[in-house]
Motif scaffolding. Structure first.
Motif, short mmCIF file in Angstrom:
data_model
loop_
_atom_site.label_atom_id
_atom_site.label_comp_id
_atom_site.label_asym_id
_atom_site.label_seq_id
_atom_site.Cartn_x
_atom_site.Cartn_y
_atom_site.Cartn_z
N ALA A 1 0.83 -1.20 0.00
CA ALA A 1 0.00 0.00 0.00
C ALA A 1 0.87 1.25 0.00
O ALA A 1 2.04 1.24 0.40
CB ALA A 1 -0.92 -0.01 1.21
N GLN A 2 0.26 2.34 -0.40
CA GLN A 2 0.99 3.60 -0.50
C GLN A 2 1.41 4.11 0.87
O GLN A 2 2.51 4.62 1.04
CB GLN A 2 0.11 4.65 -1.21
CG GLN A 2 0.86 5.94 -1.48
CD GLN A 2 0.08 6.86 -2.40
OE1 GLN A 2 -1.01 6.53 -2.83
NE2 GLN A 2 0.64 8.01 -2.71
N ASP A 3 0.55 3.95 1.87
CA ASP A 3 0.88 4.46 3.20
C ASP A 3 0.24 3.57 4.25
O ASP A 3 -0.96 3.68 4.53
CB ASP A 3 0.37 5.90 3.33
CG ASP A 3 0.74 6.50 4.69
OD1 ASP A 3 1.62 5.93 5.35
OD2 ASP A 3 0.13 7.51 5.07
N VAL A 4 1.04 2.67 4.85
CA VAL A 4 0.47 1.74 5.84
C VAL A 4 0.42 2.36 7.23
O VAL A 4 -0.09 1.74 8.16
CB VAL A 4 1.27 0.42 5.88
CG1 VAL A 4 1.15 -0.31 4.58
CG2 VAL A 4 2.73 0.66 6.24
N THR A 5 0.94 3.57 7.38
CA THR A 5 0.81 4.23 8.68
C THR A 5 -0.65 4.53 8.99
O THR A 5 -1.00 4.79 10.15
CB THR A 5 1.61 5.54 8.72
OG1 THR A 5 1.13 6.42 7.71
CG2 THR A 5 3.09 5.27 8.51
N LYS A 6 -1.51 4.45 7.96
CA LYS A 6 -2.94 4.68 8.19
C LYS A 6 -3.52 3.62 9.12
O LYS A 6 -4.56 3.86 9.74
CB LYS A 6 -3.70 4.67 6.85
CG LYS A 6 -3.65 3.32 6.13
CD LYS A 6 -4.33 3.37 4.78
CE LYS A 6 -4.25 2.01 4.07
NZ LYS A 6 -4.86 2.03 2.74
N LEU A 7 -2.88 2.44 9.21
CA LEU A 7 -3.34 1.42 10.16
C LEU A 7 -3.26 1.93 11.59
O LEU A 7 -4.09 1.58 12.43
CB LEU A 7 -2.50 0.14 10.01
CG LEU A 7 -2.53 -0.56 8.65
CD1 LEU A 7 -1.57 -1.74 8.65
CD2 LEU A 7 -3.94 -1.03 8.31
N ASP A 8 -2.25 2.75 11.87
CA ASP A 8 -2.08 3.30 13.21
C ASP A 8 -2.93 4.56 13.41
O ASP A 8 -3.56 4.72 14.46
CB ASP A 8 -0.60 3.62 13.46
CG ASP A 8 0.26 2.37 13.46
OD1 ASP A 8 -0.28 1.27 13.67
OD2 ASP A 8 1.48 2.49 13.23
N THR A 9 -2.92 5.44 12.42
CA THR A 9 -3.73 6.66 12.55
C THR A 9 -5.22 6.32 12.63
O THR A 9 -5.97 7.01 13.32
CB THR A 9 -3.46 7.61 11.38
OG1 THR A 9 -3.70 6.92 10.13
CG2 THR A 9 -2.01 8.09 11.40
N LYS B 1 7.20 2.68 -5.66
CA LYS B 1 6.40 3.90 -5.77
C LYS B 1 5.18 3.88 -4.85
O LYS B 1 4.37 4.80 -4.87
CB LYS B 1 5.93 4.08 -7.22
CG LYS B 1 7.08 4.26 -8.21
CD LYS B 1 6.55 4.30 -9.64
CE LYS B 1 7.69 4.41 -10.64
NZ LYS B 1 7.20 4.38 -12.06
N LYS B 2 5.04 2.76 -4.08
CA LYS B 2 3.92 2.57 -3.15
C LYS B 2 2.57 2.64 -3.86
O LYS B 2 1.60 3.20 -3.37
CB LYS B 2 3.97 3.62 -2.03
CG LYS B 2 5.22 3.50 -1.16
CD LYS B 2 5.19 4.46 0.01
CE LYS B 2 6.42 4.28 0.87
NZ LYS B 2 6.43 5.20 2.02
N GLN B 3 2.55 2.03 -5.06
CA GLN B 3 1.31 1.97 -5.85
C GLN B 3 0.64 0.61 -5.75
O GLN B 3 -0.34 0.35 -6.45
CB GLN B 3 1.62 2.31 -7.31
CG GLN B 3 2.12 3.73 -7.52
CD GLN B 3 2.53 4.01 -8.96
OE1 GLN B 3 2.60 3.10 -9.78
NE2 GLN B 3 2.80 5.28 -9.26
#
Length: 931
Positions: free
Chosen positions: A168-176, A676-678
């Motif tokens: 995924a493009q941004d896995v920090t969303k799992l924490d946020t 590219k986190k696509q």
């Protein structure tokens, strides 16, 4: 042959399963009484943050500019709370780690494989005892601690499983996502009287499972900017959650906070074994009931972490992972989890000495309750005259220690009471271990008895059916005595009665009774044993002793290679010298030179770092280009060899070459897309699965001629292997397969020089389903070498590019061409297939060796099984349940691997026969081939 395979499979499955009854049984017992501290707790509520996959060093160390990556946590360490390292146990995986944290016991290893979404064994945990618990995080994890709750007091809130995407493009969303939903809960409570009332009760827990760091670690490695930046995001989230709770509760100072991790992670982004980077996790706690930071001038720790982290002046409190469960229970005043084996870390409590002593007393009684139940269960299941109690903790000693501890508390000698309770806890834990392993020697003895019997029986089968060793010795056939059969039947009845009286599990009957028919079969062949012994006594012993010592040395090299990979290099270098001690060097120089070259080339791989540590996609592409170049050379050779090339075969070769090209493109495209986190492109994913599905079908369309079929198998398997590779390991099966081709030629030359048969061209030999039995020859001592070569090549295929005896050698990046969304079973299956691909080709080459050397596949395959079983028996004696958890886990995994290899050998032998002998006809009637 089928009967022997079924019988062998049954026996080996039993031997394999025995390890789970001996070492991997659940430590849980039921029937204890809940225990809690009879004093007001220091906290009304507790917040547990678990940053999945966070290493202690990455949190505590300073960055390149001398600043902390987690300034909020650093501030807590210096001004608000206590800190240290939480030491985990093997396996360092999410499920066992969270069970240890929340339930306080170390789950048996087999439970990792039994289920992520359900509990294979029901157990008590902290959330059960609270008034209410709220949890946020991964759906795979939260369900374990909500479905198992006794009351409807646990409220899980999880995101969709598809969010756990390594690409995924941004896995920090799992924490946020977790932080946002926690804040939303408290915002909503202001307008929801029922929720507001629940949140204001005491004895409540908030559990925040933060998966982003683990996901970034798998996808980008712990040294990556993504992983390190995720730590800062988590740190900011912790600060926000603390602020949210302070606002909601009016800063009543009744909230305790604990921040830790379930496991760490290796530098190459994996976990599961016992490396310090996996077992050292952070432990930071602050708030109600927690001691403030203590400035010290010196600390006693063997490591150098304090100086590296610039924390040498702040007192460090290390804990075992299971110790956190009783700490949380003590802080909010709920009963300790019934199966907890954690020891309350009283040194970090900021409470009265009376509370510490009472809590420690409760902890001791709670663990002692488990000891009593375990002892009672074992005593009831054992005949009284055979029962041996744990002498260090007799009933009278239990009573005396408890009475003395209670007396110390009344006399306000709190330190003495705490010390005495710790002594009782340590004795009770030793007693629990004693009764948990009570039957270990008994079961182990029966397994060894079966092992030795099976190995002896397999050896007798070879000697009886396919050996000329007994020529000239009496061949009189003797019927087995009825007395022998009656004796074994009577012994079996006695064993069954003994087990019945002790109310043993049904598996005990299998382990104890299985050796009886095996040894009966051995003793039925007593005339063969007599003839063999007579032959040995009537011939000079030098030759036999020499072969025996060489055999033992070879097996020892294989065993040592499980610990030190470079032993494989030594073995391959020794193999390279084989032509020089035989006439091969003078009579087949070109073949010998090829053998030496590929042996030395393959010997390089065990000296290289474990796969996954330094991924290099260009090496994968380079391996694919080498496969294409080799394909062109072979295609040219085949076209020249055949007068009138069959169009269908040309199409098949071109199709397989196209498959290799597609694999190269998919690997390159997927790598760039993930950088590219696509995410994983859908077309790449579909192409990968099509190549995988077709890789075992396309070879069946090729010509059954030995060389053609083997090369077709190589092309198909390499197409899949490229998709599962991340670096230099993509070259490994290519080099290994080249050595296998040369091995076939070498064995053919060796057989011709022994005068057994005339040399046949490999371009004329065909794999056939039905082999002419009259072509089989007797087994010779040289065939032991062939069997040993196979086992050595299989072990090399296992360890050539990594030490898979450690779970942490599995690199999730190797499956990203097929899927990136977390799916433990699918990912595990793909990684196992990657391991098996070199196996498959080695077994196919072995089929060719058996065909070209005109030896019965049963006798040679039995010899291979005997060598594998001797190794397995060796590892069985090396299993240990003491020392570091890394040593324990490694010793057990070695046995499991060898037993799995033996079982897989039987399946792979069948798969190799299908791949080499079967022929699918999709183009109408078969064409004639002009050779």
């Amino acid at each position: 042959m089928l009967l022997y395979i079924i019988f062998g499979l049954l026996i080996h499955f039993v031997f394999f399963a025995s390890i789970f009854d001996i070492y991997f049984t659940s430590p849980l017992v039921h029937g204890m009484t809940p225990q809690f501290t009879p004093l007001p707790p220091p906290a009304k509520r507790l917040v547990l943050f678990v940053a999945d996959g966070l290493r202690a060093d990455k949190l505590y160390e300073l960055d390149e500019n001398g600043n902390s990556r987690a300034p909020f946590i650093r501030d807590i360490i210096m001004h608000k709370g206590s800190w240290g390292i939480s030491h985990t146990r093997v396996p360092t995986e999410s499920r066992p780690g969270h069970v240890a944290l929340i339930a306080g016991f170390y789950e048996d290893v087999s439970a990792v494989a039994k289920g992520w979404k359900e509990n294979p064994v029901e157990f008590d945990f902290l959330f059960n005892e609270t008034n209410y618990s709220w949890s946020w995080g991964s759906p795979d994890l939260l369900v374990m601690f909500s479905k198992g709750a006794k009351r409807n007091n646990v409220f899980p809130c999880s995101y969709d499983a598809s969010s756990e995407d390594f690409g995924a493009q941004d896995v920090t969303k799992l924490d946020t996502w977790v932080f946002d939903n926690v804040k939303e809960l408290f915002r909503g409570a202001r307008n929801n009287q029922s929720l507001f009332s629940k949140l204001n009760e005491d004895k409540i827990v908030f559990f925040l499972h933060l998966l982003g760091i683990d996901t970034n670690g798998h996808a980008h490695r712990p040294s990556s900017r993504d992983y390190l930046d995720n730590i800062k995001i988590v740190d900011d989230g912790l600060k926000e959650i603390e602020s949210t709770l302070k606002d909601f509760y009016g800063n009543d100072e009744k909230t305790a906070f604990i921040f830790t991790s379930d496991h760490g992670m290796t530098d190459w982004g994996s976990h599961g074994a016992g490396h310090p980077s996996e077992t050292n996790t952070p432990f930071v706690t602050w708030g109600a009931g927690i001691k403030y930071p203590q400035r010290v001038s010196a600390q006693k720790f063997d490591d150098t972490y304090l100086e590296e982290w610039k924390l040498e002046n702040w007192k460090r409190h290390d804990v075992n992972q299971a110790d956190i469960a009783p700490l949380m229970a003590s802080l909010i005043g709920v009963p300790f989890p019934l199966n907890s084996v954690g020891i309350l870390p009283v040194d970090i409590l900021n409470t009265t000495d009376l509370f510490k002593a009472e809590s420690m007393f409760t902890n001791a009684v709670q663990i002692l309750e488990q000891f009593k139940v375990k002892m009672t269960q074992k005593k009831e299941a054992t005949l009284s005259f055979l029962f041996t109690p744990f002498k260090s903790l007799s009933d009278s000693k239990q009573i005396n220690i408890l009475r003395k501890a209670r007396s110390y508390i009344k006399q306000k000698k709190y330190d003495e009471a705490v010390s005495l309770c710790k002594e009782l806890i340590n004795l009770a834990l030793k007693g629990l271990s004693y009764y948990h392993t009570y039957d270990r020697f008994f079961l182990g003895f029966n397994v060894v008895l079966g092992f030795v019997g099976w190995t002896s029986y397999a050896s007798l089968l070879i000697i009886k059916s396919h050996c000329n060793l007994t020529i000239g010795v009496s061949k009189e056939v003797k019927k087995p005595s009825h007395l022998l059969l009656c004796s074994f039947v009577a012994l079996g009845l006695l064993v069954a009665l003994f087990l019945l009286l002790q109310a043993c599990p049904w598996t005990y009957y299998v382990y104890c009774l299985l050796p009886l028919p095996i040894w009966y079969a051995v003793l039925r062949e007593f005339p063969v044993i007599q003839d063999f012994v007579t032959l040995l006594l009537t011939n000079p012993p030098n030759h036999f002793v020499g072969y025996l010592l060489l055999f033992i040395l070879g097996v020892e090299v294989l065993v040592v290679s499980f610990f030190y990979r470079y032993m494989l290099t030594a073995g391959l270098i020794a193999f390279a010298g084989w032509p020089f001690i035989t006439p091969l060097w003078t009579r087949a120089k070109s073949t010998s030179l090829s053998w030496i070259f590929f042996c030395l080339l393959l010997a390089v791989f065990p000296l290289m770092p474990v796969v996954g540590r330094k991924p290099d996609i260009f090496l994968v592409m380079g391996a694919g280009l080498l496969v294409l170049l080799l394909s062109l050379l072979v295609l040219t050779f085949v076209i020249r060899r055949k007068n009138g090339f069959v169009n269908e075969e040309l199409v098949l070769y071109l199709l397989q070459m196209l498959s290799v090209v597609v694999s190269i493109c998919v690997v390159y495209g997927t790598h760039n897309s993930l950088l590219k986190k696509q995410g994983l492109p859908l077309t790449n994913q579909i192409a990968s699965w099509i190549i995988l599905a077709s890789s075992l079908v396309i070879p069946l369309l090729s010509s059954p001629i030995l060389f053609d079929r083997l090369f077709s198998i190589l092309l198909s398997l390499m197409s899949t292997y490229l998709l599962l590779s991340t670096g230099y390991e993509a070259l490994f099966p290519l080099v290994l397969s080249c050595l296998m081709f040369v091995w076939i030629y070498m064995e053919q030359e060796t057989l011709q020089q022994s005068g057994i048969s005339c040399k046949q061209k490999l371009s004329t030999i065909q794999f056939a389903c039905n082999t002419d039995l009259t072509q089989f020859r007797d087994f010779s001592l040289d065939d032991i070498r062939r069997a040993f070569f196979l086992v050595f090549f299989l072990v090399t295929a296992f360890f050539g590019t990594g030490n898979i005896a450690s779970v942490n050698s599995f690199d999730l990046a190797s499956v990203y061409c097929f899927l990136t969304v977390f799916s433990p079973y699918m990912m595990g299956a793909l990684m196992i297939w990657k391991i098996l691909i070199p196996f498959v080709f080695v077994m196919c080459a072995f089929e060719a060796v058996q065909l070209t050397t005109q030896l019965s596949s049963k006798s040679l395959f039995l010899m291979v099984i005997i060598i594998s079983d001797v190794m397995a028996l060796h590892f069985f004696f090396l299993i240990k349940d003491f020392g570091s958890w890394l040593d324990i886990g490694t010793s057990i995994s070695h046995y499991v691997i060898v037993m799995s290899m033996t079982i897989f050998l039987m399946f792979l032998n069948g798969l190799a026969q299908i791949l080499t002998t079967k022929k699918l006809k999709l183009w109408g009637r078969p064409k004639s081939h002009l050779i």
